[in-house]
Structure formats: C-alpha cells, structure tokens
Design a protein around this motif. Structure first.
Motif, PDB file in Angstrom:
ATOM      1  N   GLU A   1      51.228  17.457   2.990  1.00 23.37           N
ATOM      2  CA  GLU A   1      52.370  18.146   2.386  1.00 23.37           C
ATOM      3  C   GLU A   1      52.148  19.652   2.519  1.00 23.37           C
ATOM      4  N   LEU A   2      53.240  20.368   2.783  1.00 22.75           N
ATOM      5  CA  LEU A   2      53.137  21.813   2.983  1.00 22.75           C
ATOM      6  C   LEU A   2      53.989  22.516   1.934  1.00 22.75           C
ATOM      7  N   THR A   3      53.320  23.203   1.009  1.00 18.78           N
ATOM      8  CA  THR A   3      54.056  23.992   0.021  1.00 18.78           C
ATOM      9  C   THR A   3      54.252  25.382   0.589  1.00 18.78           C
ATOM     10  N   VAL A   4      55.509  25.787   0.703  1.00 16.05           N
ATOM     11  CA  VAL A   4      55.811  27.102   1.273  1.00 16.05           C
ATOM     12  C   VAL A   4      56.260  28.037   0.158  1.00 16.05           C
ATOM     13  N   HIS A   5      55.515  29.113   0.000  1.00 14.59           N
ATOM     14  CA  HIS A   5      55.913  30.199  -0.895  1.00 14.59           C
ATOM     15  C   HIS A   5      56.477  31.268   0.037  1.00 14.59           C
ATOM     16  N   PRO A   6      57.820  31.336   0.173  1.00 16.00           N
ATOM     17  CA  PRO A   6      58.369  32.149   1.268  1.00 16.00           C
ATOM     18  C   PRO A   6      58.345  33.648   1.009  1.00 16.00           C
ATOM     19  N   ARG A   7      57.156  34.162   0.945  1.00 15.32           N
ATOM     20  CA  ARG A   7      56.913  35.602   0.879  1.00 15.32           C
ATOM     21  C   ARG A   7      55.756  35.895   1.833  1.00 15.32           C
ATOM     22  N   VAL A   8      55.660  37.146   2.279  1.00 17.89           N
ATOM     23  CA  VAL A   8      54.458  37.541   3.001  1.00 17.89           C
ATOM     24  C   VAL A   8      53.461  38.128   2.010  1.00 17.89           C
ATOM     25  N   ARG A   9      52.255  38.301   2.477  1.00 18.85           N
ATOM     26  CA  ARG A   9      51.202  38.777   1.576  1.00 18.85           C
ATOM     27  C   ARG A   9      51.595  40.088   0.907  1.00 18.85           C
ATOM     28  N   SER A  10      52.168  41.028   1.702  1.00 19.46           N
ATOM     29  CA  SER A  10      52.460  42.340   1.126  1.00 19.46           C
ATOM     30  C   SER A  10      53.638  42.312   0.147  1.00 19.46           C
ATOM     31  N   ASP A  11      54.374  41.206   0.078  1.00 21.81           N
ATOM     32  CA  ASP A  11      55.414  41.065  -0.961  1.00 21.81           C
ATOM     33  C   ASP A  11      54.772  40.822  -2.327  1.00 21.81           C
ATOM     34  N   MET A  12      53.501  40.439  -2.336  1.00 18.12           N
ATOM     35  CA  MET A  12      52.794  40.017  -3.556  1.00 18.12           C
ATOM     36  C   MET A  12      53.646  38.963  -4.287  1.00 18.12           C
ATOM     37  N   TYR A  13      53.914  39.142  -5.622  1.00 21.24           N
ATOM     38  CA  TYR A  13      54.761  38.174  -6.324  1.00 21.24           C
ATOM     39  C   TYR A  13      56.096  38.791  -6.703  1.00 21.24           C
ATOM     40  N   LYS A  14      56.368  39.996  -6.179  1.00 21.22           N
ATOM     41  CA  LYS A  14      57.494  40.746  -6.733  1.00 21.22           C
ATOM     42  C   LYS A  14      58.719  40.808  -5.842  1.00 21.22           C
ATOM     43  N   LEU A  15      58.538  41.115  -4.558  1.00 22.36           N
ATOM     44  CA  LEU A  15      59.725  41.275  -3.704  1.00 22.36           C
ATOM     45  C   LEU A  15      60.469  39.947  -3.616  1.00 22.36           C
ATOM     46  N   PRO A  16      61.756  39.993  -3.289  1.00 21.42           N
ATOM     47  CA  PRO A  16      62.544  38.744  -3.311  1.00 21.42           C
ATOM     48  C   PRO A  16      61.976  37.678  -2.386  1.00 21.42           C
ATOM     49  N   VAL A  17      62.141  36.445  -2.828  1.00 24.23           N
ATOM     50  CA  VAL A  17      61.730  35.299  -2.019  1.00 24.23           C
ATOM     51  C   VAL A  17      62.639  35.236  -0.790  1.00 24.23           C
ATOM     52  N   ARG A  18      62.064  34.913   0.363  1.00 22.18           N
ATOM     53  CA  ARG A  18      62.831  34.909   1.625  1.00 22.18           C
ATOM     54  C   ARG A  18      63.296  33.487   1.921  1.00 22.18           C
ATOM     55  N   ARG A  19      64.401  33.137   1.260  1.00 19.45           N
ATOM     56  CA  ARG A  19      64.879  31.749   1.368  1.00 19.45           C
ATOM     57  C   ARG A  19      65.224  31.369   2.801  1.00 19.45           C
ATOM     58  N   GLU A  20      65.659  32.351   3.626  1.00 14.55           N
ATOM     59  CA  GLU A  20      66.044  32.028   5.010  1.00 14.55           C
ATOM     60  C   GLU A  20      64.834  31.506   5.788  1.00 14.55           C
TER      61      GLU A  20
END
Ligand code: FMN
Length: 331
Positions: free
Chosen positions: A162-181
C-alpha cells in the motif's frame, strides 16, 4: 460517498504512541489501522527498551498496527522488519516523508526521495529478503512535485502492499497547500493500492474527500483525528447516547493516556508535558475553551494540571463538529 473507505490513524511522533492508540481504540470507534511513529533501526540490530515498549504486541492488542521504520540501509530494514514480523505484525511501513532537516541530511525520510537509483536498489534488496508485507508513506519529492514521476516509477516496480501519498514536497513541510492534482496523477499511474494523507482536518472534509475519490481504498488521518478522536465514529454514522457520553469518553481517554505516560516516564510532570502536546490538538473538540486552555497550558504541577484538565473537559461546550485549526491556530 466512499462508504468502504478505510480510515487510518497517522503516525504523529509525541502524540499517537501506544498510550494514545490503546485508549483511542478503547473509548472511540477505532481506526481501521494505526501507524506507529517511526523508529530508526541501527547497525547493532537490537530494539532499545523504549521501542520494545512502544511496539510490544501486548501494548497494542485489540487493533491493527503497522510499525514504521525510518531507514536507508536495506540490511537494517530487513533485520528490523523481519523481527517485527516474528513478533506477529503483518505489515511494516517505510517512512519516505519525514521533512526534518536532521533526517533528510542523512538521506532518510523525504531525503531518500532525492536518490531514486539508491532507492531502487534498496527495494530490490528489501523485497528479496523480507518475510511480510511492506508499505510506504511518501511525499512527492524534495523540491518539485514533478520529481514524483520518477519516484512512482520506482515504487511501481515492487510489490509494495500500500502506498500512502502525502501530496506535498519536502520544502512544503506541513504548511503549504496539499497538491491534490498530484494525488490524481498517482490515481492514474500507481499500480499499488493508494491511501491519501494530508489536511483532512474534520469529518466534513473527510466526507468530501471520500466523495471526490469514490474508488479510494483508504485515507489516513493525523492532526484531524488527534483534534477529534470521535471522527471515525462520526464518519460511520455513530451517534452518542448523549453529549455527556461523548464528554465521558474524552475524560476516560484523557485519563488513560495521562496515566500510561506517567507510569512509563516514571514522572507525572513529564507526562503533563506530553499531555500539553496532545491538547494542542484535542482543544478543537471544545468550542471557546480559551480561558480554560490557557490555565491548563500554564499549569506547573500535576495537581494544577489535573484540576485545569477537569475544568476544561467537564465545563467547556463540545464543538458541534471539531475541525483542527478552526480558530486559526495550526502548527
Ligand atoms: C507532530 C507530528 C509528528 C509526526 N510524526 C510522524 C512520524 O513519526 N512518521 C510519519 O510518517 N509521519 C509523521 N508525521 C506526519 C503525519 O503522519 C502526517 O503525514 C501529516 O501530519 C499530514 O497529515 P494530517 O494533515 O492528517 O495531519 C508527523 C506529523 C506531525 C505534525
């Protein structure tokens, strides 16, 4: 909506340890699977006492748990994963998302995403030697989401369960918007069953997500679930007998987490600090508890803390539908 969606509890270091998981599964509708916060296996191939306590099957009875490893050495990963399979776990998760500078500097967590050839070799070695299921929790890349095309191509070559995708890059940390696309990209291209993770801060947002992705097998809840431990029950249409019953569940849950931490740390004062961390989420279960929360956060002795916690749990109104960060305070 996706009525068959499985709801998982994310690993939150310092929050969702076994004390939280056990009490959560006891007093609320349990998550379909809990992911333990990571530990890093070392070359010595021994589990430190803290890790043994955290992952012992006795401390994690009654719910499904996937331990998580943060690791760049295939040899150390295989050792730890097989030891965990021998303890009875069916799945071990690899952390490829941690954005912390000390972790990525060593090429671990999200840092591993910048070394796709090495990652490919790592999986080759791992899958030739592990005796159980391996899942992955990943970000999209280090700096640019386009990195994910190469990364997903690597994952697709291996029997990752199973692959859990947290659609952010590292430099987004936990704050910048999630990249749903980019989650949509994964939906099109992944050969591995997917789990979505990121910013599902309320039951309403979870419903919206399940509606948008009707085929989605699973979603992982982190800060939202810590803010609203009753969230999975809400999603499954569970009704509490009365408001008092929900309040009572929060009281029992809080008391059990606190007692377990106090026993394990050998100090009510250290446990109190851990509980204050939990309150930075749990506060959102209550509406307008500013004054009581302030008193709790300022408490200096376990006695002061216990009295402040009871004033808050017993005296503040419950939020109709809690949402993490609703009052503008996201960490
Ligand atoms: C305090 C904290 C600790 C975390 N610890 C871990 C961890 O040990 N392993 C991991 O894979 N992710 C960890 N994460 C990331 C979460 O699992 C999750 O991916 C992130 O919070 C986004 O999901 P959410 O928006 O539902 O909270 C942590 C996040 C926070 C805020």
């Amino acid at each position: 909506m996706g009525e068959n969606t499985l709801w998982y509890c994310a690993p939150l270091e310092g929050v969702t340890g076994y004390a939280f998981r056990r009490a959560h599964a006891r007093y609320f509708t349990p998550a379909d699977k809990y992911f333990a916060p990571f530990f890093s296996p070392t070359q010595e191939h021994v589990f430190p006492p803290r890790v043994l306590r955290e992952l012992s099957p006795e401390n994690n009875a009654g719910f499904e748990l996937a331990p998580q490893l943060l690791c760049r050495s295939a040899e150390d990963f295989v050792w730890a994963a097989n030891a965990l399979f021998d303890m009875g776990y069916g799945e071990v998760n690899l952390n490829l998302g941690c954005p912390s500078g000390t972790v990525t500097a060593k090429g671990k967590g999200a840092g591993f995403l910048g070394r796709t050839e090495e990652l490919d070799h790592f999986f080759e070695q791992v899958f030739s030697a592990v005796r159980g299921r391996v899942s992955v929790k990943t970000r999209l890349g280090l700096e640019r989401p386009e990195e994910f095309t190469r990364i997903l191509a690597v994952y697709n070559r291996y029997p990752i369960c199973e692959l859990t995708v947290h659609p952010r890059v590292r430099s987004d940390m936990y704050k910048l918007p999630v990249r749903r696309e980019w989650f949509d990209y994964a939906r099109r291209e992944s050969r591995i069953p997917l789990c979505f993770n990121g910013d599902i801060f309320s039951a309403g947002l979870a419903r919206e997500l399940a509606g948008a992705y009707p085929e989605l097998g699973a979603a992982m809840l982190g800060r939202g679930l810590a803010a609203d431990p009753a969230m999975i029950g809400r999603l499954r249409g569970r009704k509490w007998r009365s408001e008092g019953a929900l309040r009572g569940a929060i009281r029992e849950f809080h008391g059990e987490v606190y007692d377990t931490c106090a026993r394990d740390f050998g100090s009510a004062k250290s446990a109190m600090l851990r509980m204050k961390e939990l309150w930075s989420y749990l506060r959102f279960s209550f509406a307008g508890c500013g004054r009581e929360l302030k008193r709790l956060m300022k408490s200096r002795s376990p006695e002061e803390y216990a009295s402040a916690a009871e004033a808050l749990i017993g005296g503040c109104a419950l939020a109709a539908e809690p949402e993490y960060g609703r009052e503008g305070e996201r960490k």
